[in-house]
Design an enzyme around this catalytic site. Sequence first.
Site, PDB file in Angstrom:
ATOM      1  N   LEU A 168       0.803  -1.229   0.000  1.00 28.06           N
ATOM      2  CA  LEU A 168       0.000   0.000   0.000  1.00 28.06           C
ATOM      3  C   LEU A 168       0.834   1.276   0.000  1.00 28.06           C
ATOM      4  CD1 LEU A 168      -2.662  -0.943   2.695  1.00 28.06           C
ATOM      5  CD2 LEU A 168      -2.716  -1.377   0.246  1.00 28.06           C
ATOM      6  N   TRP A 170       0.982   5.657   0.969  1.00 29.37           N
ATOM      7  CA  TRP A 170       0.767   6.404   2.215  1.00 29.37           C
ATOM      8  C   TRP A 170      -0.325   7.459   2.102  1.00 29.37           C
ATOM      9  CZ3 TRP A 170       1.500  11.095   0.217  1.00 29.37           C
ATOM     10  CH2 TRP A 170       2.494  11.285  -0.756  1.00 29.37           C
ATOM     11  N   LYS A 218       1.326  -4.983   3.607  1.00 25.54           N
ATOM     12  CA  LYS A 218       2.405  -4.063   4.000  1.00 25.54           C
ATOM     13  C   LYS A 218       1.955  -2.619   3.795  1.00 25.54           C
ATOM     14  CE  LYS A 218       6.091  -2.082   2.155  1.00 25.54           C
ATOM     15  NZ  LYS A 218       6.104  -0.829   2.949  1.00 25.54           N
ATOM     16  N   SER A 250       3.539   3.908  -6.833  1.00 26.78           N
ATOM     17  CA  SER A 250       4.088   4.578  -8.016  1.00 26.78           C
ATOM     18  C   SER A 250       4.280   3.594  -9.170  1.00 26.78           C
ATOM     19  CB  SER A 250       5.421   5.219  -7.657  1.00 26.78           C
ATOM     20  OG  SER A 250       6.322   4.215  -7.248  1.00 26.78           O
ATOM     21  N   TYR A 276       9.610  -8.973  -9.879  1.00 26.70           N
ATOM     22  CA  TYR A 276       9.663  -9.946  -8.781  1.00 26.70           C
ATOM     23  C   TYR A 276       8.848 -11.189  -9.141  1.00 26.70           C
ATOM     24  CZ  TYR A 276      10.918  -5.807  -5.896  1.00 26.70           C
ATOM     25  OH  TYR A 276      11.486  -4.675  -5.376  1.00 26.70           O
ATOM     26  N   CYS A 323      -3.675  10.069  -6.361  1.00 25.96           N
ATOM     27  CA  CYS A 323      -3.296   9.482  -7.655  1.00 25.96           C
ATOM     28  C   CYS A 323      -4.161  10.036  -8.785  1.00 25.96           C
ATOM     29  CB  CYS A 323      -3.406   7.972  -7.602  1.00 25.96           C
ATOM     30  SG  CYS A 323      -5.020   7.418  -7.067  1.00 25.96           S
ATOM     31  N   GLU A 379       4.350  13.257 -12.514  1.00 26.47           N
ATOM     32  CA  GLU A 379       3.458  13.325 -11.359  1.00 26.47           C
ATOM     33  C   GLU A 379       4.145  14.112 -10.240  1.00 26.47           C
ATOM     34  OE1 GLU A 379       2.630   9.557  -9.389  1.00 26.47           O
ATOM     35  OE2 GLU A 379       0.532  10.143  -9.235  1.00 26.47           O
TER      36      GLU A 379
HETATM   37  P1  NAP Z   1       5.593   3.974  -3.717  1.00 28.88           P
HETATM   38  O1  NAP Z   1       6.825   4.667  -3.332  1.00 28.88           O
HETATM   39  O2  NAP Z   1       5.525   3.278  -5.009  1.00 28.88           O
HETATM   40  O3  NAP Z   1       5.279   2.965  -2.532  1.00 28.88           O
HETATM   41  C1  NAP Z   1       4.160   2.103  -2.540  1.00 28.88           C
HETATM   42  C2  NAP Z   1       4.473   0.895  -1.695  1.00 28.88           C
HETATM   43  O4  NAP Z   1       5.516   0.132  -2.319  1.00 28.88           O
HETATM   44  C3  NAP Z   1       4.971   1.242  -0.295  1.00 28.88           C
HETATM   45  O5  NAP Z   1       4.449   0.323   0.622  1.00 28.88           O
HETATM   46  C4  NAP Z   1       6.465   1.104  -0.459  1.00 28.88           C
HETATM   47  O6  NAP Z   1       7.150   0.844   0.729  1.00 28.88           O
HETATM   48  C5  NAP Z   1       6.573  -0.066  -1.399  1.00 28.88           C
HETATM   49  N1  NAP Z   1       7.851  -0.110  -2.096  1.00 28.88           N
HETATM   50  C6  NAP Z   1       8.704   0.917  -2.354  1.00 28.88           C
HETATM   51  N2  NAP Z   1       9.817   0.462  -2.986  1.00 28.88           N
HETATM   52  C7  NAP Z   1       9.661  -0.873  -3.134  1.00 28.88           C
HETATM   53  C8  NAP Z   1      10.469  -1.895  -3.695  1.00 28.88           C
HETATM   54  N3  NAP Z   1      11.657  -1.643  -4.236  1.00 28.88           N
HETATM   55  N4  NAP Z   1       9.992  -3.155  -3.681  1.00 28.88           N
HETATM   56  C9  NAP Z   1       8.796  -3.432  -3.116  1.00 28.88           C
HETATM   57  N5  NAP Z   1       8.008  -2.514  -2.555  1.00 28.88           N
HETATM   58  C10 NAP Z   1       8.419  -1.243  -2.568  1.00 28.88           C
HETATM   59  O7  NAP Z   1       4.339   4.949  -3.687  1.00 28.88           O
HETATM   60  P2  NAP Z   1       3.962   6.015  -2.570  1.00 28.88           P
HETATM   61  O8  NAP Z   1       4.972   7.098  -2.641  1.00 28.88           O
HETATM   62  O9  NAP Z   1       3.696   5.345  -1.267  1.00 28.88           O
HETATM   63  O10 NAP Z   1       2.539   6.526  -3.079  1.00 28.88           O
HETATM   64  C11 NAP Z   1       2.413   7.462  -4.070  1.00 28.88           C
HETATM   65  C12 NAP Z   1       2.131   6.804  -5.411  1.00 28.88           C
HETATM   66  O11 NAP Z   1       1.009   5.950  -5.322  1.00 28.88           O
HETATM   67  C13 NAP Z   1       1.804   7.807  -6.467  1.00 28.88           C
HETATM   68  O12 NAP Z   1       2.455   7.497  -7.682  1.00 28.88           O
HETATM   69  C14 NAP Z   1       0.295   7.644  -6.648  1.00 28.88           C
HETATM   70  O13 NAP Z   1      -0.181   8.050  -7.875  1.00 28.88           O
HETATM   71  C15 NAP Z   1       0.104   6.195  -6.395  1.00 28.88           C
HETATM   72  N6  NAP Z   1      -1.278   5.894  -6.001  1.00 28.88           N
HETATM   73  C16 NAP Z   1      -2.092   5.253  -6.885  1.00 28.88           C
HETATM   74  C17 NAP Z   1      -3.414   4.961  -6.552  1.00 28.88           C
HETATM   75  C18 NAP Z   1      -4.309   4.252  -7.521  1.00 28.88           C
HETATM   76  O14 NAP Z   1      -5.347   3.742  -7.108  1.00 28.88           O
HETATM   77  N7  NAP Z   1      -3.985   4.176  -8.795  1.00 28.88           N
HETATM   78  C19 NAP Z   1      -3.897   5.303  -5.286  1.00 28.88           C
HETATM   79  C20 NAP Z   1      -3.056   5.952  -4.400  1.00 28.88           C
HETATM   80  C21 NAP Z   1      -1.739   6.233  -4.775  1.00 28.88           C
HETATM   81  P3  NAP Z   1       7.765   2.022   1.647  1.00 28.88           P
HETATM   82  O15 NAP Z   1       6.987   3.263   1.391  1.00 28.88           O
HETATM   83  O16 NAP Z   1       7.566   1.518   2.993  1.00 28.88           O
HETATM   84  O17 NAP Z   1       9.201   2.146   1.266  1.00 28.88           O
END
Ligand code: NAP
Length: 499
Positions: free
Chosen positions: A166, A168, A192, A246, A256, A303, A401
Amino acid sequence: MSAYKSAEQYRDVASRLAIPSKAFIDGEWQAAASGNVFENIDPATGTMLGLVASCDGADVDRAVRAARRSFEDGGWSRAAPEERKAVLLRLADLVRAHAEELAVLESLDSGKTIKDCLNEIGHEVPTFFQWYGELADKSFGKVAPTAEKVVAMIVKEPIGVVGLVLPWNFPLLMAAWKLAPALAAGCSAVLKPAEQTPLSALRLAELAIEAGLPPGVLNVVPGFGETAGQAIGRHSDIDAVSFTGSTEVGAYFLKYASESNLKPVGLEMGGKSPMIVLDDADIDDALVSSAISAAFWNGGQNCSANMRQIVDRKVKDAFLDRVLERTRALQVGDPLDPATDLGSMVSAEHKERVLSYIEIGRSEGARVLAGGGASEGLSGSFVDPTVFDGVDPSMRVAREEIFGPVLGVIPVDGVDEALRIARDTDYGLHATIFTRDIDKAFHLARRLPCGTVAVNGFTEGNVTTPFGGYKRSGSLTRDNGTEAVDQYLQTKTIWISLR
Ligand code: NAP
Ligand code: MG
């Protein structure tokens, strides 16, 4: 009388909260096997809320073993659908009963406003558990047309152990988007939360046990993406992953999966969504409210934010006058104050990222008409709502973005240019159209390559309507609606030859 309490009263609730600090595995609070912890920061004040277990591969493996055992013993996966329904309805009631506590916890954890947290957690989150709970005993299989000597049934079975990873920005709401259909389907889950916002999902896991969910069915492993997240993506005993975050990290999950057990991966990712305002649109309160919330709701950390506001030159001045008036009236500040419209960015790091994009926009030649920097007089991670005029579609601020409170106006001449610019993006999550012409509305709605098109009002839809993205915004899976359950089901044919 206001429906809200005062900031002081919410601070009093905060002072009495038990702040979760451990992982929730197999129905119990557990420290990370390594003993590692990470600091969880309140971004509005920069103070530490507490230390949280930093889970890695060993903890994910423990959680997967608990989830697998619970799945195989059938206490949840093979329970009568009405039993699953009863538990999910109790969970909805428990979330409602604890909404204030959960909302304050989430506001502290994320910098989101208490108003938004109360709305999401008091109303939307329980609606998800209720709606999918109600669906559990109303989903039918099929019988195929066959010759008389055959009965061919097409049945749906829970896919097994699912990994839910998920973001944040809507911590508990995103947990509900994934968990409610996964649990209704009969799956066991390893969830997670994002490292910035682990608290509300941890408390939810405890409430789920109180609601009657068997231990091991829902496990929550806080930790970092590269450790806990990657371990989920690569685990060979996880049958499917549903990810929101993202586009960059979504791509890792495909890798993976291809390097482990080829598990299916559902992806909900980023966006760069347009709002189109045609020259016949009434620049009235409803339109201006939509433009404001499309850009600034949740501090723009959304998002489906419509950052690219593509406005016909004939109405641009009227549009900007109204939008600027409303932008300048927005209150930025203490997330626990119900008068606040924009809380803190989720972290100091994210604030810097947003500010650097505002500088990029300036240097590319877009004109700042409101905001344009950090909020004066506030020491946490606050950014003023910012309006750019004269954004060109080739600018980085029009293509990448930003995920912050930035509204960019792209002036156009007519519907064809508006459509061409709206389509010119790698993303495809959402779009909003304002026009009084039904023909133009349908033409645009059909030609925009994105998962949700809103006409004459900014909305993402609700629990009943599927949500997801075209292009780099998503995979073929959808969250929400009856479609969401498909991510958590397998299809089996049972072919019976009769004598
Ligand atoms: P993110 O950095 O991609 O993180 C999402 C999740 O992936 C977090 O739990 C993160 O863990 C985990 N993660 C990060 N690096 C990883 C890796 N190398 N391997 C496995 N898991 C990993 O996104 P965010 O910054 O939390 O959220 C913002 C993004 O979410 C934006 O791009 C937004 O557009 C998108 N979003 C999309 C929707 C939709 O429905 N389409 C809804 C909400 C948000 P940690 O943070 O604990 O490192
Ligand atoms: Mg936090």
